[in-house]
Design an enzyme around this catalytic site. Structure first.
Site, PDB file in Angstrom:
ATOM      1  N   LYS A 289       0.843  -1.202   0.000  1.00  0.00           N
ATOM      2  CA  LYS A 289       0.000   0.000   0.000  1.00  0.00           C
ATOM      3  C   LYS A 289       0.874   1.247   0.000  1.00  0.00           C
ATOM      4  O   LYS A 289       2.010   1.253   0.492  1.00  0.00           O
ATOM      5  CB  LYS A 289      -0.961   0.020   1.188  1.00  0.00           C
ATOM      6  CG  LYS A 289      -0.341   0.220   2.560  1.00  0.00           C
ATOM      7  CD  LYS A 289      -0.394   1.665   3.048  1.00  0.00           C
ATOM      8  CE  LYS A 289       0.314   1.802   4.379  1.00  0.00           C
ATOM      9  NZ  LYS A 289       0.727   3.172   4.684  1.00  0.00           N
TER      10      LYS A 289
ATOM     11  N   ASP B  55      -1.806  -0.400  10.188  1.00  0.00           N
ATOM     12  CA  ASP B  55      -2.017  -0.570   8.745  1.00  0.00           C
ATOM     13  C   ASP B  55      -2.736  -1.870   8.393  1.00  0.00           C
ATOM     14  O   ASP B  55      -3.201  -2.032   7.263  1.00  0.00           O
ATOM     15  CB  ASP B  55      -0.670  -0.572   7.996  1.00  0.00           C
ATOM     16  CG  ASP B  55      -0.054   0.803   7.891  1.00  0.00           C
ATOM     17  OD1 ASP B  55      -0.792   1.799   8.041  1.00  0.00           O
ATOM     18  OD2 ASP B  55       1.163   0.888   7.652  1.00  0.00           O
TER      19      ASP B  55
END
Length: 310
Positions: A11, A137
């Site tokens: 990401k 995350d």
């Protein structure tokens, strides 16, 4: 029980705004996170007893209890005792220490894979709850795509997909930036700008740097989205690491739609609206900085998180 193979995408952050402190010592954040096709491959095989074995093809990745994937397996065993052990094999494609959430993605893959292997039938909300126990995350890495993330990053709102955009990722292999250092330094230098009460925090969430970016994403406008990239941590990382600033400046000079450091760095990305433009930008960067220590990867935005391959 069957073995499972899962794809665990990296990401990047399209926006990272620090708006205040939290009682738990973390920061209140407003982020827009984006999955990309660059991904680790994580294989899970059932083991007898409650053994957890971890293997990885990258020599710098620890294969002990300090690895987030190992911790994810242990958490699932604690939550669902008696389900058995697991052997985890990670084929590492995401650069390590790059701010691309490679370790978080692997942990997310273990959560999703064990849910399948053990037939738990967990909802995405339940998976997010377990993921948040492991790291900020990891909830995003479970579901992926494009999302607004608040709090520490665990409060997620899905956004329209941006999978028409390409990213060139660039990072010096020998360079790493410690995330705690980046946030601590930012606090030391800029804490006078923090929102101090719930009303001020809510105002910053509604009226901060995310407004224009979220509007562009809502229209899936691939030309405007890159214009509104924003990362507060650039204010402390770029002065400390001029080579990161140099990559950013070069991407701009090559005509990137937008360029920014991702998260706490040191990876910098440049955006393009076609693979050919992205590959040209990668070639131009390689020519401008012919350093074997510089890793350059071309990837595409993707619309999902952990994916079952087999």
């Amino acid at each position: 029980m069957h073995a499972y193979t899962l794809k665990a995408p990296a990401k990047i952050n399209l926006l990272l705004e620090i708006i205040g402190d939290r009682p738990d010592g973390f920061h209140e954040l407003v982020m827009v996170m984006q999955s990309v096709n660059l991904a680790d491959i994580v294989e899970l095989q059932p083991l007898s007893g409650d053994r957890i074995e971890l293997f990885c093809n990258h020599p710098q990745v620890p294969c002990d209890q300090s690895n987030l994937a190992h911790r994810a397996a242990r958490l699932m065993q604690e939550q669902f005792p008696g389900k058995g052990g697991v052997a985890i094999t990670i084929d590492k494609k995401i650069p390590i220490g790059a701010g691309l959430a490679g370790g978080s993605a692997d942990a997310a893959a273990v959560l999703v894979g064990l849910d399948l292997m053990w037939g738990l039938g967990l909802t995405q909300a339940e998976l997010h709850t377990y993921a948040a126990k492991l790291g900020s995350d990891i909830p995003f890495c479970v579901s992926g795509g494009t999302a607004l993330a608040l709090g520490r990053g665990e409060e997620l709102t899905p956004l329209p997909d941006l999978d028409q955009l390409y990213a060139v990722l660039a990072k010096y292999r020998s360079l790493s930036v410690a995330t705690p250092w980046a946030y601590k330094t930012y606090r030391q230098q800029f804490s006078e700008s923090y929102a101090r009460d719930p009303e001020a925090l809510e105002k910053r969430r509604r009226e901060g740097h995310s407004v224009e970016l979220l509007a562009a994403i809502s229209h899936r406008d691939s030309q405007k989205v890159p214009q509104y990239l924003y990362n507060d941590l650039e204010k402390v990382v770029l002065p400390e690491h001029p080579q990161v600033q140099e990559i950013r400046d070069l991407f701009q000079s090559f005509g990137a739609l937008g360029t920014m450091m991702s998260g706490s760095g040191p990876t910098v990305f440049g955006l393009a609206d076609s693979r050919s433009k992205a590959e040209l930008m990668a070639t131009q960067l390689q020519t401008a900085l012919p350093d074997p220590d510089l890793e350059i990867l071309v990837t595409k935005f993707c619309s999902s998180g952990i994916q079952l391959l087999s």
